[in-house]
Write an enzyme that holds these catalytic residues in place. Structure first.
Site, PDB file in Angstrom:
ATOM      1  N   LYS A 208      18.362  47.390 -15.724  1.00  0.00           N
ATOM      2  CA  LYS A 208      16.982  47.523 -15.269  1.00  0.00           C
ATOM      3  C   LYS A 208      16.895  48.638 -14.215  1.00  0.00           C
ATOM      4  O   LYS A 208      16.050  49.506 -14.287  1.00  0.00           O
ATOM      5  CB  LYS A 208      16.526  46.186 -14.687  1.00  0.00           C
ATOM      6  CG  LYS A 208      15.108  46.153 -14.194  1.00  0.00           C
ATOM      7  CD  LYS A 208      14.712  44.743 -13.804  1.00  0.00           C
ATOM      8  CE  LYS A 208      13.401  44.732 -13.061  1.00  0.00           C
ATOM      9  NZ  LYS A 208      12.983  43.384 -12.666  1.00  0.00           N
ATOM     10  N   GLU A 214      28.826  47.986 -11.712  1.00  0.00           N
ATOM     11  CA  GLU A 214      29.648  47.592 -12.860  1.00  0.00           C
ATOM     12  C   GLU A 214      29.189  48.322 -14.127  1.00  0.00           C
ATOM     13  O   GLU A 214      29.994  48.882 -14.870  1.00  0.00           O
ATOM     14  CB  GLU A 214      29.543  46.080 -13.111  1.00  0.00           C
ATOM     15  CG  GLU A 214      30.175  45.210 -12.045  1.00  0.00           C
ATOM     16  CD  GLU A 214      29.206  44.828 -10.947  1.00  0.00           C
ATOM     17  OE1 GLU A 214      28.246  45.589 -10.672  1.00  0.00           O
ATOM     18  OE2 GLU A 214      29.409  43.752 -10.348  1.00  0.00           O
ATOM     19  N   GLY A 269      15.506  40.221 -14.598  1.00  0.00           N
ATOM     20  CA  GLY A 269      16.705  40.390 -15.427  1.00  0.00           C
ATOM     21  C   GLY A 269      17.008  39.172 -16.290  1.00  0.00           C
ATOM     22  O   GLY A 269      17.235  39.279 -17.502  1.00  0.00           O
ATOM     23  N   ARG A 270      16.972  37.998 -15.681  1.00  0.00           N
ATOM     24  CA  ARG A 270      17.332  36.776 -16.424  1.00  0.00           C
ATOM     25  C   ARG A 270      16.216  36.314 -17.359  1.00  0.00           C
ATOM     26  O   ARG A 270      16.373  35.306 -18.046  1.00  0.00           O
ATOM     27  CB  ARG A 270      17.750  35.682 -15.449  1.00  0.00           C
ATOM     28  CG  ARG A 270      16.718  35.365 -14.386  1.00  0.00           C
ATOM     29  CD  ARG A 270      17.341  34.593 -13.220  1.00  0.00           C
ATOM     30  NE  ARG A 270      16.433  34.359 -12.119  1.00  0.00           N
ATOM     31  CZ  ARG A 270      16.190  35.229 -11.142  1.00  0.00           C
ATOM     32  NH1 ARG A 270      16.750  36.410 -11.151  1.00  0.00           N
ATOM     33  NH2 ARG A 270      15.367  34.928 -10.153  1.00  0.00           N
ATOM     34  N   GLU A 355      20.180  31.083 -10.593  1.00  0.00           N
ATOM     35  CA  GLU A 355      19.712  32.286  -9.898  1.00  0.00           C
ATOM     36  C   GLU A 355      18.213  32.134  -9.576  1.00  0.00           C
ATOM     37  O   GLU A 355      17.725  32.646  -8.575  1.00  0.00           O
ATOM     38  CB  GLU A 355      19.955  33.527 -10.759  1.00  0.00           C
ATOM     39  CG  GLU A 355      19.904  34.813  -9.951  1.00  0.00           C
ATOM     40  CD  GLU A 355      20.354  36.019 -10.756  1.00  0.00           C
ATOM     41  OE1 GLU A 355      21.505  36.033 -11.231  1.00  0.00           O
ATOM     42  OE2 GLU A 355      19.554  36.939 -10.931  1.00  0.00           O
ATOM     43  N   HIS A 386      36.531  15.941 -25.245  1.00  0.00           N
ATOM     44  CA  HIS A 386      37.976  15.782 -25.090  1.00  0.00           C
ATOM     45  C   HIS A 386      38.467  16.340 -23.772  1.00  0.00           C
ATOM     46  O   HIS A 386      39.670  16.504 -23.576  1.00  0.00           O
ATOM     47  CB  HIS A 386      38.698  16.461 -26.265  1.00  0.00           C
ATOM     48  CG  HIS A 386      38.318  15.829 -27.572  1.00  0.00           C
ATOM     49  ND1 HIS A 386      39.060  14.836 -28.158  1.00  0.00           N
ATOM     50  CD2 HIS A 386      37.234  16.009 -28.360  1.00  0.00           C
ATOM     51  CE1 HIS A 386      38.462  14.451 -29.277  1.00  0.00           C
ATOM     52  NE2 HIS A 386      37.339  15.149 -29.413  1.00  0.00           N
ATOM     53  N   LYS A 506      25.914  43.097  -4.426  1.00  0.00           N
ATOM     54  CA  LYS A 506      25.911  44.509  -4.825  1.00  0.00           C
ATOM     55  C   LYS A 506      26.234  45.395  -3.619  1.00  0.00           C
ATOM     56  O   LYS A 506      26.951  46.378  -3.732  1.00  0.00           O
ATOM     57  CB  LYS A 506      24.563  44.904  -5.437  1.00  0.00           C
ATOM     58  CG  LYS A 506      24.321  44.257  -6.809  1.00  0.00           C
ATOM     59  CD  LYS A 506      23.046  44.768  -7.484  1.00  0.00           C
ATOM     60  CE  LYS A 506      22.822  44.099  -8.829  1.00  0.00           C
ATOM     61  NZ  LYS A 506      21.692  44.589  -9.581  1.00  0.00           N
TER      62      LYS A 506
HETATM   63  C1  G6Q Z   1      18.820  38.873 -12.932  1.00  0.00           C
HETATM   64  C2  G6Q Z   1      19.469  39.499 -11.792  1.00  0.00           C
HETATM   65  C3  G6Q Z   1      20.795  40.165 -12.097  1.00  0.00           C
HETATM   66  C4  G6Q Z   1      20.653  41.517 -12.803  1.00  0.00           C
HETATM   67  C5  G6Q Z   1      21.989  42.224 -12.801  1.00  0.00           C
HETATM   68  C6  G6Q Z   1      21.944  43.543 -13.507  1.00  0.00           C
HETATM   69  O1  G6Q Z   1      17.769  38.291 -12.881  1.00  0.00           O
HETATM   70  O2  G6Q Z   1      18.603  40.348 -11.143  1.00  0.00           O
HETATM   71  O3  G6Q Z   1      21.628  39.340 -12.857  1.00  0.00           O
HETATM   72  O4  G6Q Z   1      20.177  41.341 -14.095  1.00  0.00           O
HETATM   73  O5  G6Q Z   1      22.442  42.369 -11.499  1.00  0.00           O
HETATM   74  O6  G6Q Z   1      21.006  44.393 -12.920  1.00  0.00           O
HETATM   75  P1  G6Q Z   1      20.543  45.704 -13.648  1.00  0.00           P
HETATM   76  O7  G6Q Z   1      19.891  45.335 -14.923  1.00  0.00           O
HETATM   77  O8  G6Q Z   1      19.627  46.387 -12.704  1.00  0.00           O
HETATM   78  O9  G6Q Z   1      21.796  46.508 -13.913  1.00  0.00           O
END
Ligand code: G6Q
Length: 550
Positions: A208, A214, A269-270, A355, A386, A506
């Site tokens: 986003k 990463e 994001g989620r 989250e 199990h 981050k």
């Molecule tokens: C989701 C969070 C988090 C995010 C990641 C990746 O709701 O904000 O999990 O999606 O940190 O972020 P970017 O999409 O900005 O790389």
């Protein structure tokens, strides 16, 4: 919206009092008192059937919970979300994932702009691109067909796509390979690509912000990996596309924005697996089935928006979750899909729930004096039976369970599906009713073993059933949990749509990484534990002998 004193509200107090009474009654008694309970405590919507009679509730509990929802303004907040109000107050943003699956005929205006039209414009572009790749019209730099898709992203830009790909694998292109890279641990990238031909591989960089360490690191690794095979810089355009809200950073990375699929700051994001972040899903199952998934989401959105509280599935799930969390004091919830394809669903839900609702202050910044989100975890059945089911049956903690199952198997194999579902149904029954000491004795058990073989029961569970796992039913299932999470957040009066804890992570890593890279640094200024770990890591990394001091 101010709601500072949740626990002193009369509705909360009434629930406390009611809990003191009802907790005296075992589920065995509740079932004995009402033979229709198993049919009455059910609700069905969008092809999902929720059976919640094995919750430790009665009709009065539900009424009191609905009163709580009413006095905390749940109905108004639902409308506010659908209207595009800035309900994510700490980031001052609208929360409109519901617009991602609204049909083209709908209009949702945000600051005077119809966001549904924007959504459909991106969907069209995605569909066109997917058709090109799937048909073989989109070629790699050397003229080969694209056969491998590697999606690079993390958190919300990864968990949804992975979960959806695994869930819908049955419907996916079996002659294409789909891989997902999220971890900055180089192993993730290396294992995902070691057997792939770069000339047949397309990378989707999902971020986003397009600034996440990463993802950017893995994206650079991917570019180097491609170039090392002899591809030129011009080849990048055939092998990289981006999904982001940040065109400038995408351009800086070297991806032509003509190959960028956008989304918007009003998609968390989620909550983004049904946006362009789901490009890998669309590549796997095709645009038509992707649209069916969106229709499944939308059906649940409409149900949530319009159904009365007593028959509103997400609302009910949320109220039961509040009951278990805040009155039964259950600190965790087990999510148990009896469907192998949903193996990543618990991990996906972990992010969605924890989250979103793992927050310790109210919207106006006051510390809460009640528990917010429980820990979500789980594994597919029957595997979990199990391992950790022992604790669920006989441990000292109450772990409410969500069992999820389907009527029809996607891979019929003899009677295996009946076996699978027999296990799901039997587990809920055993958890609710247990086995008394007398029942154990009646089996002729040695008296010394009776306590060990006794199950107290009275352990709550939901069972969610659908006819079949399809793109549509997956969409409805995810939307069910999304909205349930929202309702819980409204009652707890927290911001379910920010994630300052993630932001902290981050930033912290950025500072420490600089220190790790310097070979010696006499002026580490962390606490003594962190300083010692940094020094030890450096020595281990550099193969130096260990010893005290810097
Ligand atoms: C989701 C969070 C988090 C995010 C990641 C990746 O709701 O904000 O999990 O999606 O940190 O972020 P970017 O999409 O900005 O790389």
């Amino acid at each position: 919206m101010s709601n500072p004193d949740l626990t002193s509200r009369p509705q909360w107090q009434a629930l406390r009092k009611h809990f003191a009474e009802i907790s005296q009654h075992h589920l065995r008694e509740l079932f004995a008192a009402d033979p229709t309970r198993g049919e009455r405590f059910t609700v069905e919507a969008c092809g999902l059937y929720l059976e919640y009679s094995k919750q430790r509730i009665n009709a009065e509990t539900l009424e009191l919970l609905r009163d709580l929802a009413e006095c905390t303004g749940v109905a108004q907040r639902i409308q506010a979300m659908f209207r595009g109000d800035h309900i994510n107050t700490t980031e001052n943003r609208a929360v409109l994932h519901i617009a991602l699956r609204a049909p083209a005929s709908e209009k949702i205006l945000l600051d005077g702009r119809d966001v549904v039209a924007d959504v459909h414009a991106v969907l069209e572009r995605m569909a066109e691109f997917c058709e090109q790749v799937r048909s073989g019209a989109w070629l790699g730099h050397s003229g080969k067909h694209i056969r491998n898709i590697v999606s690079i992203g993390i958190g919300g830009s990864d968990l949804g796509p992975v979960m959806a790909y695994e869930a819908l694998r049955h419907y996916s292109r079996r002659d294409m390979t789909f891989r997902f890279v999220s971890n900055v641990d180089g192993t993730d990238f290396m294992e995902a690509t070691h057997d792939l031909d770069a000339a047949e591989t397309l990378f989707i960089i999902c971020s986003k912000t397009f600034t996440t360490l990463e993802t950017l690191t893995n994206a650079h690794a991917a570019r180097t990996w491609l170039l090392k095979t002899g591809a030129t810089e011009q080849a990048i355009a055939r092998h990289f596309v981006a999904v982001s809200t940040n065109a400038e950073e995408v351009r800086k990375f070297g991806i032509d924005t003509a190959h960028m699929f956008g989304f918007w700051d009003w998609v968390g994001g989620r909550y983004s697996m049904d946006s362009a972040i789901g490009l890998s899903t669309m590549l796997a199952i095709g645009p038509d089935q992707f649209r069916q998934m969106l229709a499944g989401f939308h059906a649940m959105d409409e149900h949530f928006r319009t159904a009365p509280a007593e028959r509103n599935l997400p609302m009910l799930m949320a109220l039961l979750a509040i009951w278990n969390n805040n009155f039964l004091d259950s600190a965790t919830v087990a999510v148990l899909p009896y469907e192998q394809y949903l193996k990543r669903f618990p991990a996906y839900l972990q992010q969605l729930t924890m989250e979103s609702n793992g927050k310790h202050v109210t919207l106006d910044g006051k510390p809460v004096d009640y528990a917010t989100a429980p820990v979500y975890w789980g594994e597919p059945g029957t595997n979990g039976q199990h391992s950790f089911f022992q604790l669920i049956h006989q441990g000292t903690r109450i772990v409410p369970c969500d069992f999820i199952g389907f009527g029809q198997p996607l891979n019929p194999l003899g009677e295996q599906h009946d076996l699978l579902m027999a296990n799901l149904i039997a587990q809920g029954e055993a958890l609710a009713f247990g086995k008394t000491a007398d029942e154990v004795r009646a089996e002729g058990t040695d008296e010394a073993l009776v306590p060990h073989r006794t199950f107290e029961g009275n352990r709550p569970s939901n069972t969610i059933l659908a006819a079949k796992l399809t793109p549509h039913s997956l969409g409805s299932l995810v939307a069910l949990y999304e909205h349930s999470v929202f309702v819980q957040g409204v009652i707890w009066n927290i911001d379910s749509f920010d994630q300052w804890g993630v932001e902290l992570g981050k930033q912290l890593a950025q500072k420490t990484v600089a220190e790790l890279c310097q070979k010696t640094s006499p002026d580490l200024s962390h606490d003594s534990s962190t300083n010692a770990l940094i020094r030890r890591y450096r020595r281990l990394r550099d193969g130096e002998p260990s010893g005290a001091g810097a």
